[in-house]
Write a protein that holds these residues in place. Sequence first.
Motif, PDB file in Angstrom:
ATOM      1  N   GLU A  31       4.371   0.822  -6.000  1.00  0.00           N
ATOM      2  CA  GLU A  31       3.327  -0.192  -6.191  1.00  0.00           C
ATOM      3  C   GLU A  31       3.662  -1.509  -5.500  1.00  0.00           C
ATOM      4  O   GLU A  31       2.783  -2.191  -4.982  1.00  0.00           O
ATOM      5  CB  GLU A  31       3.094  -0.453  -7.685  1.00  0.00           C
ATOM      6  CG  GLU A  31       2.531   0.718  -8.455  1.00  0.00           C
ATOM      7  CD  GLU A  31       3.628   1.636  -8.986  1.00  0.00           C
ATOM      8  OE1 GLU A  31       4.799   1.475  -8.555  1.00  0.00           O
ATOM      9  OE2 GLU A  31       3.317   2.506  -9.799  1.00  0.00           O
ATOM     10  N   GLY A  32       4.931  -1.877  -5.504  1.00  0.00           N
ATOM     11  CA  GLY A  32       5.304  -3.155  -4.908  1.00  0.00           C
ATOM     12  C   GLY A  32       6.083  -3.037  -3.631  1.00  0.00           C
ATOM     13  O   GLY A  32       6.470  -4.049  -3.030  1.00  0.00           O
ATOM     14  N   LYS A  71       9.660  -9.155  -1.770  1.00  0.00           N
ATOM     15  CA  LYS A  71       8.608  -8.192  -2.124  1.00  0.00           C
ATOM     16  C   LYS A  71       8.497  -8.053  -3.640  1.00  0.00           C
ATOM     17  O   LYS A  71       7.392  -7.974  -4.197  1.00  0.00           O
ATOM     18  CB  LYS A  71       8.901  -6.832  -1.486  1.00  0.00           C
ATOM     19  CG  LYS A  71       8.737  -6.804   0.014  1.00  0.00           C
ATOM     20  CD  LYS A  71       9.112  -5.437   0.575  1.00  0.00           C
ATOM     21  CE  LYS A  71       8.967  -5.410   2.086  1.00  0.00           C
ATOM     22  NZ  LYS A  71       9.374  -4.083   2.649  1.00  0.00           N
ATOM     23  N   TYR A 118       5.204  -9.195  -5.984  1.00  0.00           N
ATOM     24  CA  TYR A 118       4.523  -8.246  -6.861  1.00  0.00           C
ATOM     25  C   TYR A 118       4.504  -8.716  -8.316  1.00  0.00           C
ATOM     26  O   TYR A 118       3.448  -8.745  -8.957  1.00  0.00           O
ATOM     27  CB  TYR A 118       5.180  -6.866  -6.772  1.00  0.00           C
ATOM     28  CG  TYR A 118       4.441  -5.828  -7.590  1.00  0.00           C
ATOM     29  CD1 TYR A 118       3.317  -5.189  -7.071  1.00  0.00           C
ATOM     30  CD2 TYR A 118       4.852  -5.510  -8.880  1.00  0.00           C
ATOM     31  CE1 TYR A 118       2.619  -4.247  -7.828  1.00  0.00           C
ATOM     32  CE2 TYR A 118       4.167  -4.576  -9.638  1.00  0.00           C
ATOM     33  CZ  TYR A 118       3.043  -3.953  -9.105  1.00  0.00           C
ATOM     34  OH  TYR A 118       2.355  -3.046  -9.861  1.00  0.00           O
ATOM     35  N   TYR A 134       1.286  -9.401 -10.668  1.00  0.00           N
ATOM     36  CA  TYR A 134       0.838  -8.345 -11.584  1.00  0.00           C
ATOM     37  C   TYR A 134       1.568  -8.318 -12.926  1.00  0.00           C
ATOM     38  O   TYR A 134       1.086  -7.705 -13.873  1.00  0.00           O
ATOM     39  CB  TYR A 134       0.977  -6.982 -10.916  1.00  0.00           C
ATOM     40  CG  TYR A 134       0.120  -6.851  -9.683  1.00  0.00           C
ATOM     41  CD1 TYR A 134      -1.251  -6.629  -9.786  1.00  0.00           C
ATOM     42  CD2 TYR A 134       0.684  -6.972  -8.415  1.00  0.00           C
ATOM     43  CE1 TYR A 134      -2.042  -6.515  -8.648  1.00  0.00           C
ATOM     44  CE2 TYR A 134      -0.106  -6.867  -7.271  1.00  0.00           C
ATOM     45  CZ  TYR A 134      -1.469  -6.639  -7.397  1.00  0.00           C
ATOM     46  OH  TYR A 134      -2.245  -6.535  -6.270  1.00  0.00           O
TER      47      TYR A 134
END
Length: 408
Positions: free
Chosen positions: A122-123, A164, A168, A172
């Motif tokens: 996801e990230g 990164k 993320y 989120y």
Amino acid sequence: MKYLLFNIIFASCFIQMVYSQNVPSWKEGYLDIHHINTGRGNATFIVFPDGTTMLIDAGDNNRIDERSVEPKPNNEITVAECIVDYIKYFMPQKHKNNIDYCLITHFHSDHLGAVFKNKVSEGDYYLTGITEVHHLLPILSLVDRGYQYMCPDEANRTFSNYKKFVNYVTSYDSVKRESFNVGSSRQFALKYLFDKYNTIFKVQNIYANGQLWISNRHEKCSLFPEIKTLAKDNMLRENMLSCVLKLRYGNFSYYTGGDIPGYPGIGKATWHDVESLVAQEVGHVEVAVLNHHGYEDTTNENFVSILSPQVFIAHTWNAAHLNHSVLNRMLSKSLYSYDRDIYVTNVHLAAKIVTGNLINRLKSMQGHIMVRVEKGGDRYWVFVLDDSIFGSYNLLLKSGPYECKCRE
């Protein structure tokens, strides 16, 4: 003969009883500072007097060679699993769902994490060091030295992975991320009983990125020339930019400063000595963590004599850590007169050979190192805990009480 046998059995049982003791749980009013030993980098967990929690660094350098110590407790579990299990064991029961603050002192793998095996799709980042800690035990507020000054470039895999992760989780996971604010004493504030402890407890941001807080002038000063004026062979290094803190609780004080150096390299300008000017602002402390693991470029005479701690603590994991000359300076009564104790997380066999008999003057050579300050901050103890069994933190050594030598 039977009396001899009885004495042997009694002594054996007594030793087993002492060495299987656990440290009493944190309670309100205690300041607990845990130096967690993984053998792979720095990780310090702090519980403030009101239960606020803070993690400083979560390194995983993935160094497995003859110059490095063995992973603690073993190489079957990750560094983050070791750190989080330890934290959950010792953190206040009612605050077990998250870590309030995390500070990354600088962007090196042994403070951040650099094992690139388990990727989060996801990230688009890997779980290593601090990134995996957050997945196992969420961090609410993340602070680092910032991205505005001499950051590693995107080709640096450790830093790129961290960026990164930050991008993320701030988008989120509702993580709040800030740059370290030099001069602030509110960035790491009490969260639960602020009014009760605010007058006797604070975390003071002292230095980062070449900026030093001068408290008596209430301003920052720059220690370095402008980057554009520097020749390539005199350029700043990442260690020189580390975040430095001084923590105060009553008469107790504590220093930690990442990897700032105290000796310029060969042919380098004198301003590469960051320790000396930082030490002048820090002043005396009760407990000091060695910069850069006690490597040869640190712990100069100014640093030792000005901070003059009763207790030195070193995160060590390499054959070059706890350098012989560093150990000599720490032990020198010429720099300050009263006794001091030295605790380290590991001692590599090569370091034992090089330092010779000096190594026997260490108070402890292996284990997690915990400092407990009693309510009000007048006395403290140092506990050394077993690091050999996952999930078990038996007490190996208890030293103290140390009476605070307030000199300010």
